[in-house]
Write an enzyme that holds these catalytic residues in place. Structure first.
Site, PDB file in Angstrom:
ATOM      1  N   SER A  29       0.812  -1.098  -0.112  1.00 45.75           N
ATOM      2  CA  SER A  29       0.053   0.154   0.184  1.00 45.75           C
ATOM      3  C   SER A  29       0.713   1.293  -0.074  1.00 45.75           C
ATOM      4  O   SER A  29       2.015   1.197   0.560  1.00 45.75           O
ATOM      5  CB  SER A  29      -0.880   0.083   1.142  1.00 45.75           C
ATOM      6  N   GLY A  37      -1.732   6.765  -2.148  1.00 47.95           N
ATOM      7  CA  GLY A  37      -2.618   6.939  -3.311  1.00 47.95           C
ATOM      8  C   GLY A  37      -2.994   5.535  -3.781  1.00 47.95           C
ATOM      9  O   GLY A  37      -3.542   5.307  -4.904  1.00 47.95           O
ATOM     10  N   SER A  95      -7.082   0.479  -2.189  1.00 45.46           N
ATOM     11  CA  SER A  95      -7.899  -0.747  -2.903  1.00 45.46           C
ATOM     12  C   SER A  95      -7.229  -0.876  -4.204  1.00 45.46           C
ATOM     13  O   SER A  95      -7.174  -1.901  -5.020  1.00 45.46           O
ATOM     14  CB  SER A  95      -9.224  -0.332  -3.015  1.00 45.46           C
ATOM     15  N   THR A 128       2.318  -3.668   8.267  1.00 47.14           N
ATOM     16  CA  THR A 128       2.319  -4.397   9.565  1.00 47.14           C
ATOM     17  C   THR A 128       3.686  -5.098   9.604  1.00 47.14           C
ATOM     18  O   THR A 128       4.227  -5.757   8.896  1.00 47.14           O
ATOM     19  CB  THR A 128       1.047  -5.242   9.296  1.00 47.14           C
ATOM     20  N   GLY A 176      -3.283 -14.410   2.516  1.00 50.44           N
ATOM     21  CA  GLY A 176      -3.345 -13.289   3.569  1.00 50.44           C
ATOM     22  C   GLY A 176      -4.520 -13.384   4.199  1.00 50.44           C
ATOM     23  O   GLY A 176      -4.973 -13.349   5.365  1.00 50.44           O
ATOM     24  N   ARG A 232     -24.062 -12.086  35.508  1.00 49.54           N
ATOM     25  CA  ARG A 232     -24.513 -10.833  35.825  1.00 49.54           C
ATOM     26  C   ARG A 232     -25.989 -11.225  36.161  1.00 49.54           C
ATOM     27  O   ARG A 232     -26.729 -11.694  35.381  1.00 49.54           O
ATOM     28  CB  ARG A 232     -24.389 -10.013  34.515  1.00 49.54           C
ATOM     29  N   GLU A 273      -6.117  -6.080   4.058  1.00 48.71           N
ATOM     30  CA  GLU A 273      -5.885  -7.235   2.734  1.00 48.71           C
ATOM     31  C   GLU A 273      -7.300  -7.171   1.788  1.00 48.71           C
ATOM     32  O   GLU A 273      -7.620  -8.220   1.466  1.00 48.71           O
ATOM     33  CB  GLU A 273      -5.729  -8.560   3.464  1.00 48.71           C
ATOM     34  N   THR A 311     -10.689  -4.477   1.510  1.00 47.08           N
ATOM     35  CA  THR A 311     -11.927  -4.003   2.298  1.00 47.08           C
ATOM     36  C   THR A 311     -13.092  -5.043   1.917  1.00 47.08           C
ATOM     37  O   THR A 311     -13.218  -5.768   1.033  1.00 47.08           O
ATOM     38  CB  THR A 311     -12.477  -2.618   1.898  1.00 47.08           C
TER      39      THR A 311
END
Ligand SMILES: Cc1cc2nc3c(=O)[nH]c(=O)nc-3n(C[C@H](O)[C@H](O)[C@H](O)COP(=O)(O)OP(=O)(O)OC[C@H]3O[C@@H](n4cnc5c(N)ncnc54)[C@H](O)[C@@H]3O)c2cc1C
Length: 379
Positions: A126, A129, A132, A158, A242, A268, A363, A365
């Site tokens: 990435s 600019g 995607s 990452t 990925g 609870r 990886e 959207t």
């Protein structure tokens, strides 16, 4: 779903579950809150073979398969989604393309250290600019004599801050757009290549997300990974794998949300009874489990197809799309079941919610996954 697994896969799952629960669980929230990279845990994961699960022992891997990899990333992400993506980005986005597209020399040179976890890898596709539209890369690699000269700035890598080996995508023939892109292997410390801005993020804060700057970086000719001008294919094939890692990470987050919600609903008390007695809570838990198991099955199927060498691009996109949306759904419901306490840092539900969101973005959207699925159906 153990009936779908081999004995070896079940043993691996149980081993990783124990490791993750005992070693990762107790420190996950504090590490995440403090943006702390879990270096000691990653070292131990390497010693257990988790940094190179699906690769041959000839190169230092654990000789297992992609279902084992899916199970390991899920178990780790059940306790810490940051650690899950550190392992997933390293394995799927760096070890995999070197194993798949590298020359024998490149495999011998890089895989033993990567698969053992001695070195961490990062994948840098990435740019500001080019998200995607990954083919819009502006970083260039120009061949001068017998050296490649790289210039540009990549975003969002990452593991970028800790990595010692980078797979980086650059344009080698800008006039050809996606047909003029190539992949390179860059080692940490190469003059002119350095880490820029580190992102401050909503979640997965224990994993670094870094800008990689390249200023007249000289690489030998042998740094090219795969064929010249075929780097877009390297990137797309790599991202298919990925997506299995991110689907598995999302499954881990979803399961964490469900398990915590079930536990809390039994403890609870309101109106003199555990809130798990209320049908509204039961239905939320039922819906969460259906979403989780459906996504698990899609991810298992895609992993099995990868094991068997089939084309699994659409199935990987389906698994990633469904698992990431299941993770968001389950994390949201987990907060709802925890009521006001779910909105605080006293419980992990808020971390699951923050961590789940990224699985719908990186990886590819969710919109890009739908595009991949629809294109394959409409062709
Ligand atoms: C924490 C984190 C870690 C990351 N790790 C890595 C990494 O290790 N390596 C790496 O290379 N990258 C990494 N990324 C980058 C990530 O893959 C991109 O952010 C992602 O692909 C989206 O690109 P973008 O952010 O530029 O969004 P954009 O592409 O600008 O998208 C913005 C919106 O437009 C939509 N959109 C865009 N194109 C279309 C279309 N054709 N049809 C329909 N909708 C469309 C998108 O779905 C989105 O909703 C990471 C990102 C983050 C936040």
């Amino acid at each position: 779903m153990n009936y779908l697994l081999t004995e070896e896969q079940i043993m691996l799952k149980e081993m990783v579950h124990k490791f993750a629960k005992e070693r990762i669980g107790p420190v996950a929230a504090d590490n995440e809150r403090n943006h702390r990279f879990p270096a000691d845990i990653i070292k131990e994961a390497g010693e257990l073979g988790l940094m190179g699960i699906a690769y041959p022992s000839d190169y230092g891997g654990a000789d297992m398969d992609y279902i084992s990899y899916m199970l390991a990333v899920e178990e780790v992400s059940r306790w810490c989604a940051s650690t899950g993506v550190i392992i997933s980005a390293h394995s799927s986005l760096v070890c995999d393309p070197i194993y798949r597209f590298g020359t024998e020399e490149q495999k011998q040179k890089y895989l033993p250290d990567l698969l053992s976890g001695n070195k961490i890898g990062a994948f840098s596709l990435s740019e500001s600019g080019a998200g995607s539209d990954a083919g819009a890369t502006k970083t260039t690699a120009v061949l001068q004599g017998d050296k490649w000269i790289l210039n540009g700035a990549k975003l969002w890598a990452t593991n970028g801050n800790e990595a010692e080996v980078y797979i980086l995508i650059a344009s080698t023939d800008p006039s050809q757009k996606v047909k003029g892109i190539s992949a390179f292997i860059i080692e940490k410390g190469t003059p002119g290549c350095y880490v820029g801005k580190l992102e401050r993020k909503l979640g997965i804060k224990s994993s670094s997300t870094a800008e990689i700057i390249l200023e007249n970086v000289e690489l030998p000719k042998e740094a090219l990974l795969g064929e010249l001008n075929k780097g877009f294919k390297v990137a797309m094939v790599t991202l298919d794998g990925g997506r299995l890692g991110i689907a598995s990470q999302a499954l881990g987050i979803a399961r964490a949300a469900i398990e915590d919600a079930i536990k809390y609903s039994k403890e609870r008390f309101q109106f003199d009874q555990p809130i798990s007695n209320f049908q509204a809570i039961q239905w939320m838990i039922a819906d969460m489990w259906v979403r989780y198991e459906a996504a698990w099955l899609l991810t298992w199927r895609a992993s099995k197809m990868k094991n068997e060498g089939m084309d699994y691009s659409r199935e990987a996109a389906m698994a990633k799309l469904d698992a990431s949306e299941a993770a968001m759904f389950c994390a949201n419901k987990a907060i709802q079941i925890h009521g006001g306490f779910g909105y605080t840092e006293d419980f992990n539900a808020e971390r699951y919610y923050r961590d789940a969101k990224i699985t719908e973005i990186y990886e590819g959207t969710s919109e890009i996954q739908r595009l991949v699925i629809a294109r394959s159906l409409l062709k």
